[in-house]
Design a protein around this motif. Sequence first.
Motif, PDB file in Angstrom:
ATOM      1  N   LEU A  60       0.815  -1.214   0.000  1.00  0.00           N
ATOM      2  CA  LEU A  60       0.000   0.000   0.000  1.00  0.00           C
ATOM      3  C   LEU A  60       0.851   1.268   0.000  1.00  0.00           C
ATOM      4  N   ALA A  74      -2.208   3.879  -0.486  1.00  0.00           N
ATOM      5  CA  ALA A  74      -3.022   4.299   0.652  1.00  0.00           C
ATOM      6  C   ALA A  74      -2.199   4.748   1.844  1.00  0.00           C
ATOM      7  N   CYS A 113      -5.049   8.512   2.059  1.00  0.00           N
ATOM      8  CA  CYS A 113      -6.303   7.759   1.977  1.00  0.00           C
ATOM      9  C   CYS A 113      -7.032   7.724   3.312  1.00  0.00           C
ATOM     10  N   LEU A 167      -9.470   0.960   1.418  1.00  0.00           N
ATOM     11  CA  LEU A 167      -8.882   1.787   0.359  1.00  0.00           C
ATOM     12  C   LEU A 167      -7.435   1.357   0.161  1.00  0.00           C
ATOM     13  N   THR A 168      -7.094   0.996  -1.053  1.00  0.00           N
ATOM     14  CA  THR A 168      -5.709   0.598  -1.339  1.00  0.00           C
ATOM     15  C   THR A 168      -4.919   1.699  -2.019  1.00  0.00           C
ATOM     16  N   GLY A 169      -5.600   2.698  -2.541  1.00  0.00           N
ATOM     17  CA  GLY A 169      -4.900   3.801  -3.190  1.00  0.00           C
ATOM     18  C   GLY A 169      -5.873   4.759  -3.829  1.00  0.00           C
TER      19      GLY A 169
END
Length: 285
Positions: A60, A74, A113, A167-169
């Motif tokens: 991440l 993120a 994020c 959220l990963t990014g």
Amino acid sequence: MIPAKFDYTKPGSVDEAVRALAGGGDDAKVIAGGQSLLPLLRLRLAFPELLVDVGGLGELRGVRDEGETLWIGALTTLDEAARDPVIGQHCGLLSEAAALIADPAVRHRGTVCGALAHADPAGDLPAVAVALDATLIARGPGGERTIGAGEFFLDYLTTALAPDEILTGVRVPKLGPRWGYHYEKFHLTAQAWAIVGVAVVARRSNGQIAEARIGLTNMGLVPVRARAAEAAVAGVEASREALRAAAERADEGTQPPSDLHGASDYRRHLARVLTARALAVAAGV
């Protein structure tokens, strides 16, 4: 105040984190930098039964040039976003806004994020994401999905993320050489939330504003686009007078709150003034 009791897990991968969230149900929360969640825990305004710590997930982290867009992991901190040369070159609005958030201690721990997922309408980055037409990338049990910034923020502190999604990014379009940008906000102290903020990107062509996108901070329950001002500024001469006239429509369609820091009408006035300033800087006039 001491937080309520909760369980804690630190998964070794995003998939493990998703499974932990799914197992924890609605009472599980993700923690990374903790700059939004920890104060809520200490004040007992949040009562998660499980914290899923994603702070050690290397997948991440990082910033990746994808051609027409940038992928920002993120766990990219606010300080990293403010200083990263790739973000600064291709998405300067994000760098500029991140550098204005709170103080160095918060910026070194808080993540991009995390600020978006917290979805505080007084936060700076949600309005920036809306102005940039950013796309948020979520991972859940069903796989990965993308959510446009305009659809991501649903209500006060509420997003389109499912309880078992992370959220990963975030993916942001690059701003080309004809684009200018500026983030202008009014706040009482450097560490305080914005009373009103304005995020602007504008493209010039032949002495005119070909197009502009304007995101407003703290002018409603979610970050909003100043659509009337965007329409008014499109095609006008890049002069202070013309931009000031277009900015007079910045508060149209908004529902700013009234609180100890300012009445609704005061915020409307600030939105018009700050939009004129931000447009002038973005347009280079």
